[in-house]
Design an enzyme around this catalytic site. Structure first.
Site, PDB file in Angstrom:
ATOM      1  N   GLU A  68      -9.698  -2.211   5.516  1.00 17.91           N
ATOM      2  CA  GLU A  68     -10.324  -1.929   6.803  1.00 17.91           C
ATOM      3  C   GLU A  68     -11.512  -2.860   7.054  1.00 17.91           C
ATOM      4  O   GLU A  68     -12.025  -3.504   6.131  1.00 17.91           O
ATOM      5  CB  GLU A  68     -10.814  -0.481   6.815  1.00 17.91           C
ATOM      6  CG  GLU A  68      -9.774   0.549   6.428  1.00 17.91           C
ATOM      7  CD  GLU A  68      -8.892   0.979   7.592  1.00 17.91           C
ATOM      8  OE1 GLU A  68      -8.584   0.134   8.458  1.00 17.91           O
ATOM      9  OE2 GLU A  68      -8.515   2.153   7.628  1.00 17.91           O
TER      10      GLU A  68
ATOM     11  N   HIS B 105      -7.228  -5.835  10.361  1.00 17.54           N
ATOM     12  CA  HIS B 105      -7.173  -5.503   8.935  1.00 17.54           C
ATOM     13  C   HIS B 105      -5.784  -5.801   8.382  1.00 17.54           C
ATOM     14  O   HIS B 105      -4.782  -5.738   9.097  1.00 17.54           O
ATOM     15  CB  HIS B 105      -7.561  -4.043   8.694  1.00 17.54           C
ATOM     16  CG  HIS B 105      -6.514  -3.040   9.072  1.00 17.54           C
ATOM     17  ND1 HIS B 105      -6.543  -2.329  10.252  1.00 17.54           N
ATOM     18  CD2 HIS B 105      -5.401  -2.614   8.411  1.00 17.54           C
ATOM     19  CE1 HIS B 105      -5.502  -1.516  10.305  1.00 17.54           C
ATOM     20  NE2 HIS B 105      -4.789  -1.672   9.199  1.00 17.54           N
TER      21      HIS B 105
ATOM     22  N   ASP C 227       0.809  -1.213   0.000  1.00 18.29           N
ATOM     23  CA  ASP C 227       0.000   0.000   0.000  1.00 18.29           C
ATOM     24  C   ASP C 227       0.842   1.262   0.000  1.00 18.29           C
ATOM     25  O   ASP C 227       2.059   1.216   0.130  1.00 18.29           O
ATOM     26  CB  ASP C 227      -0.953   0.000   1.209  1.00 18.29           C
ATOM     27  CG  ASP C 227      -0.274  -0.501   2.489  1.00 18.29           C
ATOM     28  OD1 ASP C 227       0.962  -0.386   2.593  1.00 18.29           O
ATOM     29  OD2 ASP C 227      -0.982  -0.995   3.390  1.00 18.29           O
TER      30      ASP C 227
ATOM     31  N   ASP D 122      -7.400  -4.198  14.758  1.00 19.08           N
ATOM     32  CA  ASP D 122      -8.758  -4.573  14.361  1.00 19.08           C
ATOM     33  C   ASP D 122      -8.765  -5.677  13.306  1.00 19.08           C
ATOM     34  O   ASP D 122      -9.793  -5.966  12.698  1.00 19.08           O
ATOM     35  CB  ASP D 122      -9.538  -3.358  13.857  1.00 19.08           C
ATOM     36  CG  ASP D 122      -8.883  -2.687  12.649  1.00 19.08           C
ATOM     37  OD1 ASP D 122      -7.857  -3.205  12.161  1.00 19.08           O
ATOM     38  OD2 ASP D 122      -9.397  -1.646  12.199  1.00 19.08           O
TER      39      ASP D 122
END
Length: 270
Positions: free
Chosen positions: A148, A143, A72, A141
């Site tokens: 996300e 991801h 990314d 979380d």
């Protein structure tokens, strides 16, 4: 899904680096048939990069015939910005090994046409024959990359709006000023990672314990995007003891015993 548990972050980083180096060496890559490696940024892989640099210096591995694709990049900050992922990769890894510059692929967050940039990235991965090994890390979380919670589990490289939690967490890298943090990024998709021949996810620290529990003991959910690794034919979760704190005791013992047996060490019968 293979779960490898190491006692601490340093041991975990050494294990992952040696695994990667062994994969490259066994592939015997050439210029015409390179080994294709997917790479992450963030705190999780830093130890692995340090160990790989050391292995390179000791002439235990060469990345001369390795092609990399990063996961990314932020949209709208320059490549030489200290918090860009271009800067991160060159500063922490590429500048210290023998990989040719033309073999490095990182998404361009300043491309005139961001959708075209993403589509071209996918096509370039396909053209080279796919990714042999994709390294990854995860957020608290669950991801992976910038996929996300709520992201499609079949997604591919695309423009992604970041969640408030991610923006807030990343503000620590931007003088704790949330206004400076980019609100969008380019990211490979969950499907892009799943298309790799092999995936190795690095999970360390107590802050990732809840995510590891969901990945190992929970079901597959787009709210915990890395849980999709349960469906990969060759996925490894490499973690340290701190990250296993929310797993059931029986789960931890089971996977540690499996690794002992694989290494021809029969666990004590207690």
């Amino acid at each position: 899904m293979r779960i490898v548990i190491q006692p601490n972050y340093r041991a975990l980083s050494k294990w992952v680096a040696n695994y990667v180096a062994d994969k490259i060496n066994k592939a015997r890559p050439t210029k015409d048939k390179p080994f294709v490696l997917g790479l992450p940024t963030g705190s999780s892989p830093l130890g692995t990069y340090e160990e790989l640099i050391q292995l390179y210096k000791e002439e235990q591995v060469s990345l001369q015939n390795v092609v990399t694709f990063n996961m990314d990049e932020y949209v709208g900050i320059s490549e030489d910005h200290p918090e860009s992922y271009h800067y991160f990769m060159w500063h922490n890894f590429f500048n210290h090994i023998d990989i040719p510059r033309e073999n490095v692929n990182i998404l361009n967050g300043n491309a005139a046409d961001l959708e075209k940039e993403c589509n071209d990235y996918e096509e370039k991965i396909k053209a080279i024959g796919g990714i042999d090994l994709f390294l990854g890390g995860i957020g608290p979380d669950g991801h992976i990359a910038f996929n996300e919670p709520g992201s499609s589990l079949s997604s591919h490289t695309r423009v992604k709006t970041l969640s408030y939690d991610t923006i807030l967490a990343n503000s620590r890298f931007f003088d704790n000023d949330i206004k400076q943090v980019p609100k969008t990024a380019l990211t490979v998709g969950v499907g892009t990672v799943m298309d790799a021949a092999e995936v190795l996810i690095i999970i360390s620290g107590f802050s990732k314990a809840r995510a590891l529990r969901q990945v190992v003991e929970g079901g597959i959910s787009h709210m915990w995007t890395v849980s999709m690794m349960q469906m990969h034919q060759k996925a490894i979760i490499a973690c340290d003891d701190h990250a296993t704190m929310e797993l059931q005791v029986e789960t931890v013992k089971y996977f540690k015993d499996i690794e002992k047996i694989a290494g021809n060490i029969i666990p004590d019968l207690e």
